[in-house]
Motif scaffolding. Structure first.
Motif, PDB file in Angstrom:
ATOM      1  N   SER B  60       0.839  -1.206   0.000  1.00  0.00           N
ATOM      2  CA  SER B  60       0.000   0.000   0.000  1.00  0.00           C
ATOM      3  C   SER B  60       0.870   1.251   0.000  1.00  0.00           C
ATOM      4  O   SER B  60       0.543   2.242  -0.661  1.00  0.00           O
ATOM      5  CB  SER B  60      -0.910   0.015   1.224  1.00  0.00           C
ATOM      6  OG  SER B  60      -1.837  -1.043   1.156  1.00  0.00           O
ATOM      7  N   GLN B 102      -7.499   0.603   0.068  1.00  0.00           N
ATOM      8  CA  GLN B 102      -7.660  -0.678   0.750  1.00  0.00           C
ATOM      9  C   GLN B 102      -8.885  -0.630   1.676  1.00  0.00           C
ATOM     10  O   GLN B 102      -9.648  -1.576   1.750  1.00  0.00           O
ATOM     11  CB  GLN B 102      -6.390  -0.992   1.546  1.00  0.00           C
ATOM     12  CG  GLN B 102      -6.389  -2.348   2.194  1.00  0.00           C
ATOM     13  CD  GLN B 102      -4.988  -2.738   2.684  1.00  0.00           C
ATOM     14  OE1 GLN B 102      -3.992  -2.068   2.412  1.00  0.00           O
ATOM     15  NE2 GLN B 102      -4.920  -3.839   3.405  1.00  0.00           N
ATOM     16  N   ASP B 193      -6.054  -0.962  -4.743  1.00  0.00           N
ATOM     17  CA  ASP B 193      -5.471  -1.557  -3.534  1.00  0.00           C
ATOM     18  C   ASP B 193      -6.429  -2.621  -2.988  1.00  0.00           C
ATOM     19  O   ASP B 193      -7.431  -2.307  -2.364  1.00  0.00           O
ATOM     20  CB  ASP B 193      -5.198  -0.478  -2.478  1.00  0.00           C
ATOM     21  CG  ASP B 193      -4.250  -0.968  -1.390  1.00  0.00           C
ATOM     22  OD1 ASP B 193      -4.058  -2.201  -1.292  1.00  0.00           O
ATOM     23  OD2 ASP B 193      -3.706  -0.124  -0.649  1.00  0.00           O
TER      24      ASP B 193
HETATM   25 MG   LIG Z   1      -2.029  -2.636   2.178  1.00  0.00          MG
END
Ligand SMILES: [Mg+2]
Ligand SMILES: Nc1ncnc2c1ncn2[C@@H]1O[C@H](COP(=O)(O)OP(=O)(O)OP(=O)(O)O)[C@@H](O)[C@H]1O
Lengths: 328, 272
Positions: B60, B102, B193
């Motif tokens: 990330s 994410q 993500d």
């Molecule tokens: Mg991540």
């Protein structure tokens, strides 16, 4: 119709209009709070500053005249012209935009990602700074603001109600104008926020900073934009209140009238600010009218706060605020 | 003739273009923590590029560097043959680099349609004044953008929820709306993500299909982070493998699958 009922109607109408004035101030708070989570303590002073600037520009006053005279030994006071009202208002609006840019550059920019309490403190500092700046720029004396708004009891309303009810209502012309202006202001703000590109960006920033950045919105631009709009709303409030009771320090205290409105309407809702203001305006006047005489009057000083407190107990998120759900 | 500038055709016939974005010796530190250690890799036009690695590997963080949310401590980011100076996330977005998060970052209070419309903000030209003075131009622009957004809504099969406030949607649909918003920007590169994290099998299959379709129909370059190895092997043309902030593998899914360092990192045992 029984006389008591007519009195009550008149009081209610007056209350509604007083409420509009409260709403005008509360609106500025809501705009900034929604977009940046900042409780802007300086909103009242912003209104004072706008009104001072307007009077100064209108009368061709030389800004910082005291300072200049003290430094150079001159005796300057005024440019010797009078600006037309509309020009002065437009210039003041520009000054408020400039102020928004300065506030962003000098204060907000450096406090990104700080806790809300820090930002709140910063706005307290800002309030005192602006108060001082207003004094230094335009002088501390009480000023009369006259932009040509009608004032005094409306004879039309009086004669019309008299012919219908046999009892003429006393309604102030200025209150009628304030109501119309507030309605226009709220309508245009709503259209702007719902249908313009910047309005959508503004709502996006109010909702989620990260997501807003990811779709290409500049937070700094949006902040300048909301502070400019809040500055403009402050100018409108400043004109109304300034016309009503003169431009002086106490004008900045109208912010205190907005607090209970915010508690009632919720800090994040524009309709809340409006309805909250109206409820307080009407409640205050009706309470004074009906209960006031029994307990010695002057209830308007505290009634709004009491109403807000009662409200806080039962609906802490305000009338229109989103429901607060504790996640465990 | 050189693959850097020309591109190539994969064994299964996919046309891969020249290098679009290049990360050069990126290092990212948070105080004492080194999230990314001297990593270089490139992303080619039209490809699906996966970034994989165990939890906390720095995946990330890498996506955040690409999208401007993190500023690398060292190293350079090159985009379309030019070195990118320090940029704010919104400036990166305006370059045509869209992303999802994410942990999903949507505008919960706005409808699905409005959320996706925000994706088009970078495309809208009408200024504040022109909108105020001549509502017509702004209205026409709004309608054009609306039409584009409706296409994306059809494409991702979310017609029936377009007026629903996003906050009320279930997780899987939120992920889809987030993808729609990113697509609305007509990005050159789409950064995803973990687009399939937390989804059930059916939702995962849908998402896989959408990602392939986006790449196929619009030719969008995609960089995605994913934990599900099966998905990664199916989707991607090339894979970067990260572990503890370092790059331990880079190549086609087959190459990566047989890389001893990668097997080691994933299985946690020495592989002789
Ligand atoms: Mg991540
Ligand atoms: N904003 C930050 N501040 C401090 N440390 C951070 C920050 N962002 C990431 N890190 C650290 O960097 C390292 C890599 O985190 P990152 O989120 O990039 O991992 P990841 O590979 O995406 O993991 P996951 O699979 O769990 O999402 C971790 O040690 C993390 O704690």
């Amino acid at each position: 119709m029984p006389e008591q009922l007519l009195y009550a109607m008149e009081v209610t109408l007056n209350g509604l209009m007083a409420g509009v004035m409260y709403s005008l101030v509360a609106l500025g708070f809501v705009l900034i709070f929604k977009a940046s989570g900042i409780f802007n303590y300086a909103q009242g002073v912003l209104a004072l500053f706008a009104a001072l600037t307007l009077v100064g520009l209108q009368n061709g006053q030389i800004p910082f005249a005291h300072l200049i005279n003290a430094a150079l030994g001159t005796n300057l006071h005024s440019f010797g012209w009078k600006l037309p009202v509309l020009v002065a208002i437009a210039l003041t609006a520009l000054v408020m935009v400039g102020l928004a840019i300065l506030i962003e550059k000098l204060v907000l920019k450096h406090l990104v990602n700080q806790a809300p309490i820090i930002l709140f403190m910063a706005t307290i500092g800002l309030a005192y700074f602006l108060e001082g700046l207003g004094d230094v720029m335009w002088g501390a004396d009480i000023k009369k603001l006259d932009v040509g708004l009608p004032q005094g009891i409306s004879e039309t309303v009086e004669s019309v109600t008299d012919s219908i009810f046999g009892y003429g209502f006393f309604i102030d012309n200025l209150d009628i104008v304030a109501t119309v202006v507030a309605v226009l202001l709220v309508a245009s703000l709503t259209i702007f926020s719902q249908y313009s590109k910047q309005g959508r960006a503004l709502r996006a920033v109010a909702d989620d900073h990260q997501a807003a950045l990811s779709v290409g919105i500049s937070l700094r631009f949006i902040w300048v934009l909301v502070w400019s709009i809040a500055g403009f709303v402050a100018l409108v409030a400043g004109i109304m209140w300034g016309t009503k009771s003169g431009v002086q320090f106490s004008l900045s205290l109208i912010a205190l009238k907005a607090l209970p409105v915010l508690m009632l309407g919720g800090f994040t809702s524009i309709p809340g600010a409006i309805v909250g203001g109206l409820i307080i305006g009407v409640g205050e006047k009706l309470f004074e009218f009906s209960v006031g005489p029994m307990i010695g009057g002057a209830t308007e000083n505290w009634f709004a706060y009491m109403l807000a407190l009662i409200f806080l107990v039962f609906r802490p998120q305000g009338l229109f605020g989103e429901k607060i759900i504790e996640r465990v | 003739m050189n693959a850097m500038t020309e591109g190539y055709v994969t064994p299964d016939g996919r046309q891969i273009g020249p290098v679009l974005m290049e990360m050069k010796n990126i290092t990212l530190r948070f105080g004492g923590v080194v999230a990314i250690k001297d990593i270089s890799f490139d992303i080619r036009e039209g490809e699906i590029r996966a970034i994989i690695g165990p939890n906390g590997a720095g995946k990330s963080s890498m996506l955040n560097v690409i999208s401007g949310f993190y500023v690398p401590s060292e190293g350079e980011v090159w985009f379309r043959g030019q070195k990118r100076g320090p940029m704010k996330p919104y400036e990166v977005a305006r370059l045509g680099i869209a992303r999802t998060f994410q942990n999903i970052a949507l505008f919960d209070g706005m409808s699905v349609l409005d959320n996706i419309m925000t994706g088009r903000l970078t495309m809208m030209k009408s200024g504040l004044l022109s909108q105020a003075l001549w509502f017509g131009s702004a209205e026409r622009e709004e309608n054009e953008n609306r039409a584009k957004v409706e296409k994306i809504i059809d494409f991702l099969e979310i017609q029936n929820i377009r007026k629903t406030p996003v906050g009320r949607l279930p997780y899987g649909l939120k992920k889809r709306v987030e993808l729609a918003r990113a697509l609305a920007a007509e990005p050159k590169i789409l950064l995803l993500d973990e687009p399939m994290a937390g989804m059930n099998v059916e939702e995962k299959e849908d998402m896989c299909r959408f990602i392939l379709d986006v790449n196929d129909e619009f030719g969008t370059t995609i960089a995605l982070i994913e934990h599900d190895m099966g998905v990664v092997m199916d989707l991607s043309d090339r894979v970067v493998v990260m572990d503890y902030g370092k790059k331990i593998g880079d190549g086609t899914p087959d190459e990566v699958r047989n890389n001893p360092d990668v097997i080691n990192a994933y299985l946690g045992v020495a592989h002789e």
